[in-house]
Design an enzyme around this catalytic site. Structure first.
Site, PDB file in Angstrom:
ATOM      1  N   HIS A 176       7.007  18.675 -23.532  1.00  0.00           N
ATOM      2  CA  HIS A 176       7.463  18.125 -24.814  1.00  0.00           C
ATOM      3  C   HIS A 176       7.905  19.210 -25.801  1.00  0.00           C
ATOM      4  O   HIS A 176       8.968  19.119 -26.408  1.00  0.00           O
ATOM      5  CB  HIS A 176       6.366  17.279 -25.455  1.00  0.00           C
ATOM      6  CG  HIS A 176       5.842  16.186 -24.570  1.00  0.00           C
ATOM      7  ND1 HIS A 176       6.636  15.474 -23.709  1.00  0.00           N
ATOM      8  CD2 HIS A 176       4.592  15.666 -24.408  1.00  0.00           C
ATOM      9  CE1 HIS A 176       5.902  14.570 -23.060  1.00  0.00           C
ATOM     10  NE2 HIS A 176       4.663  14.676 -23.467  1.00  0.00           N
ATOM     11  N   LYS A 187      -2.514  12.598 -36.639  1.00  0.00           N
ATOM     12  CA  LYS A 187      -1.358  12.604 -35.738  1.00  0.00           C
ATOM     13  C   LYS A 187      -0.171  12.998 -36.586  1.00  0.00           C
ATOM     14  O   LYS A 187       0.193  12.288 -37.540  1.00  0.00           O
ATOM     15  CB  LYS A 187      -1.148  11.224 -35.120  1.00  0.00           C
ATOM     16  CG  LYS A 187      -0.016  11.208 -34.111  1.00  0.00           C
ATOM     17  CD  LYS A 187      -0.076   9.980 -33.234  1.00  0.00           C
ATOM     18  CE  LYS A 187       1.065   9.929 -32.219  1.00  0.00           C
ATOM     19  NZ  LYS A 187       0.916  10.853 -31.115  1.00  0.00           N
ATOM     20  N   ASP A 218       0.888  -1.156   0.000  1.00  0.00           N
ATOM     21  CA  ASP A 218       0.000   0.000   0.000  1.00  0.00           C
ATOM     22  C   ASP A 218       0.934   1.216   0.000  1.00  0.00           C
ATOM     23  O   ASP A 218       1.617   1.492   0.999  1.00  0.00           O
ATOM     24  CB  ASP A 218      -0.889  -0.026   1.246  1.00  0.00           C
ATOM     25  CG  ASP A 218      -1.873   1.122   1.235  1.00  0.00           C
ATOM     26  OD1 ASP A 218      -1.638   2.092   0.471  1.00  0.00           O
ATOM     27  OD2 ASP A 218      -2.864   1.060   1.974  1.00  0.00           O
ATOM     28  N   LYS A 267      -5.320  18.732 -29.515  1.00  0.00           N
ATOM     29  CA  LYS A 267      -6.022  17.448 -29.589  1.00  0.00           C
ATOM     30  C   LYS A 267      -7.085  17.561 -30.679  1.00  0.00           C
ATOM     31  O   LYS A 267      -7.547  18.654 -30.996  1.00  0.00           O
ATOM     32  CB  LYS A 267      -6.735  17.142 -28.271  1.00  0.00           C
ATOM     33  CG  LYS A 267      -5.846  17.189 -27.051  1.00  0.00           C
ATOM     34  CD  LYS A 267      -5.034  15.923 -26.900  1.00  0.00           C
ATOM     35  CE  LYS A 267      -4.259  15.904 -25.600  1.00  0.00           C
ATOM     36  NZ  LYS A 267      -2.890  15.461 -25.715  1.00  0.00           N
ATOM     37  N   GLU A 278      -2.374  16.017 -32.635  1.00  0.00           N
ATOM     38  CA  GLU A 278      -2.886  14.680 -32.332  1.00  0.00           C
ATOM     39  C   GLU A 278      -4.319  14.593 -32.801  1.00  0.00           C
ATOM     40  O   GLU A 278      -5.072  15.564 -32.661  1.00  0.00           O
ATOM     41  CB  GLU A 278      -2.856  14.428 -30.829  1.00  0.00           C
ATOM     42  CG  GLU A 278      -1.475  14.335 -30.252  1.00  0.00           C
ATOM     43  CD  GLU A 278      -1.554  14.081 -28.755  1.00  0.00           C
ATOM     44  OE1 GLU A 278      -1.577  12.910 -28.373  1.00  0.00           O
ATOM     45  OE2 GLU A 278      -1.619  15.053 -27.994  1.00  0.00           O
TER      46      GLU A 278
HETATM   47  C1  BG6 Z   1       1.659  12.716 -23.108  1.00  0.00           C
HETATM   48  C2  BG6 Z   1       0.432  13.547 -22.913  1.00  0.00           C
HETATM   49  O1  BG6 Z   1       2.721  13.198 -22.337  1.00  0.00           O
HETATM   50  O2  BG6 Z   1       2.041  12.757 -24.495  1.00  0.00           O
HETATM   51  C3  BG6 Z   1      -0.709  13.056 -23.787  1.00  0.00           C
HETATM   52  O3  BG6 Z   1       0.032  13.484 -21.546  1.00  0.00           O
HETATM   53  C4  BG6 Z   1      -0.251  13.001 -25.233  1.00  0.00           C
HETATM   54  O4  BG6 Z   1      -1.844  13.904 -23.677  1.00  0.00           O
HETATM   55  C5  BG6 Z   1       1.050  12.242 -25.368  1.00  0.00           C
HETATM   56  O5  BG6 Z   1      -1.289  12.373 -25.973  1.00  0.00           O
HETATM   57  C6  BG6 Z   1       1.594  12.346 -26.785  1.00  0.00           C
HETATM   58  O6  BG6 Z   1       2.688  11.489 -26.922  1.00  0.00           O
HETATM   59  P1  BG6 Z   1       3.074  10.882 -28.342  1.00  0.00           P
HETATM   60  O7  BG6 Z   1       4.304  10.107 -28.081  1.00  0.00           O
HETATM   61  O8  BG6 Z   1       1.894  10.037 -28.761  1.00  0.00           O
HETATM   62  O9  BG6 Z   1       3.280  12.046 -29.256  1.00  0.00           O
END
Ligand code: BG6
Length: 489
Positions: free
Chosen positions: A239, A344, A92, A339, A215
């Site tokens: 990122h 993508k 836990d 989003k 995305e």
């Molecule tokens: C994550 C985010 O860090 O990265 C997500 O929390 C996002 O919202 C994802 O979809 C995107 O990662 P990748 O590798 O699919 O571009």
């Protein structure tokens, strides 16, 4: 970078072993390292979670997920080796005494313990307390932390301080999985192994840079989590700023973690602040509304399951970022991420300056400037747009924009595309921090992002709607069009 020889035996402890990240990414990544012979024969993988499971149940869980998430067909002998490493320990995670059980499971000796915190950051502090209570902290151990590291600068400091009570900075591996992507790693090679880009990589040659991370997915059933974060905290603060810093940093002296992280940090620190005075001019926030993706109707953000219909959280951000230093003064970096965009699709486009004088103007009044496109995903590759003469006899010079295209799929056909987590896990096992984010970087990124979030809050404006399946709100087009430029579609 593979230091296979230096890899010592490890106890790889995954906290939150039954969670989504573990089953989709960590366990498959470890299986792939096994298949490549990159895990020391004496290493073990200890899954830790709250439910009571026996080892056979845990193995069944691991097998099911490896079957689901490893794309290649599984190799029986690799699988057998991998399964033999597995151990399950019920803990836990918020009960310090519960870690005494883990202490009994972990083997004594000189193995490096790698603690992977694949849980909510809210309990990172509890895990550290538990490890300390059970005497499971030594200078030799490593901690791997997932994002989000905080919600803002202050909360990131709280999390980092909790971990720093027991672990030194050189033991902490903060994951930004973009740093493990092949195409992101290739930025170092592209910039520093090619003299062409060593000399043409500054304000004298580059007009502007675009970074797009689009995305097509929505928020995939994580409305509650996402709504607290929004695209700024979820994607830009980490990122996109990591990609930007690799593009913008000064050449590091070598590939060591100290050198790379120091240069990336300087780049982030040089970002011009965006605050209440200029936020409207430099940023656009959007939120997807009902729309269509590949001809199929999809609900808007406020109509997703579990949604609070008054939410003002952004699912799209565009920013004109500027870097106040000698190299980049006057060169905007346009960032865009969202989003429910049409596909993508992530890429960097470096727009070089136009030729100062056009000697082909009789046939071509406009000479398009060179463009370097770095396709991050999918269809990974590097493409250089340039002018070329069309062969053939004619009274005037016929020229055309064409491209040199290095497609990784075609050029490296026989190479498996490795997942970012494989690379990152390997680097943790090897003790190399260069692909992980330092505390200073996290804090510099939050400082910049917080100022924008605070400025948005002060305007109290709702994000601009955009139809799901489109490239974002119209105002994101104006953001760049005001500078007489346009997004590359
Ligand atoms: C994550 C985010 O860090 O990265 C997500 O929390 C996002 O919202 C994802 O979809 C995107 O990662 P990748 O590798 O699919 O571009």
């Amino acid at each position: 970078m593979n230091k296979l020889d230096s890899q010592s035996a490890s106890e790889i402890v995954i906290f939150g072993a039954l969670g989504d990240l573990s089953r989709r990414k960590l366990l498959p990544a470890l299986y792939q390292l096994e298949a490549c012979g990159l895990i020391n024969e004496n290493s073990r993988i200890i899954g830790v979670a709250r439910p009571t499971h026996d080892l056979e149940e845990f193995k069944a869980f691991v097998l099911e997920n490896i079957n689901t998430f490893v794309k290649e067909s599984l190799d029986e002998s690799v699988l057998a080796r991998f399964m033999a490493r597995l151990v399950y320990q019920q803990v836990d995670l918020v009960e310090v005494e519960a870690y005494e059980g883990l202490a009994k499971t972990l083997l004594a000796g000189n193995k490096t313990r790698v603690y992977y915190f694949s849980t909510s950051p809210a309990i990172y502090g509890n895990i550290c307390d538990g490890l300390n209570h059970a005497n499971l902290v030594t200078d030799n151990d490593r901690v791997v932390m997932e994002k989000p590291i905080g919600h803002c600068l202050e909360s990131s400091k709280v999390i980092n301080n909790q971990v720093a009570r027991f672990f030194k900075e050189n033991q902490i591996y903060r994951i930004d999985h973009y740093l493990g992507k092949e195409t992101v790693l290739n930025l170092l090679v592209l910039r520093f192994a090619n003299s062409l880009f060593t000399t043409n990589w500054d304000r004298n040659s580059i007009d502007h840079v675009q970074i797009t991370v689009a995305e097509s997915v929505g928020i995939e059933g994580r409305w509650g989590f996402y709504d607290e974060a929004g695209q700024m905290r979820d994607m830009i603060q980490n990122h996109l700023l990591q990609v930007l810093s690799l593009l913008a940093m000064e050449p590091p002296a070598d590939l060591s973690a100290e050198s790379i992280r120091a240069e990336k940090l300087k780049a982030v620190k040089a970002l011009a602040p965006i605050d209440r005075n200029n936020v409207k001019e430099k940023t656009v926030r959007g939120q997807y509304a009902d729309g269509y993706l590949n001809g199929v109707g999809v609900p808007g953000y406020l109509n997703e399951e579990g949604a609070n219909t008054t939410s003002k959280t952004e699912t799209f951000v565009a920013i004109k970022a500027e870097i106040n230093n000698w190299r980049w003064s006057g060169v905007p970096f346009y960032l865009r991420t969202g989003k429910r965009m049409p596909a993508k699709h992530s890429e960097i486009v470096v727009h070089f300056k136009a030729q100062p004088h056009n000697i082909f103007k009789d046939s071509h009044s406009d000479l398009p400037a060179n463009k370097l496109t770095i396709r991050l995903q999918p269809d990974e590759g590097v493409e250089l747009q340039m002018m070329n003469k069309i062969p053939g006899i004619a009274t005037q010079m016929n020229i055309q924009e064409n491209k040199l295209d290095l497609s990784f799929n075609d050029t490296y056909k026989d190479q498996r595309v490795i997942d970012a987590y494989e690379r990152l896990m390997l680097e943790v096992l090897n003790g190399n921090q260069s692909l992980f984010v330092s505390r200073d970087e996290v804090e510099a990124a939050w400082t910049w992002a917080d100022s924008i979030i605070d400025a948005w809050k002060s305007t109290n404006e709702a994000p601009k709607p955009y139809a799901a399946g489109s490239w974002g709100p119209v105002s994101s087009i104006s953001l760049i069009a005001r500078d007489d430029r346009q997004w590359v579609e």
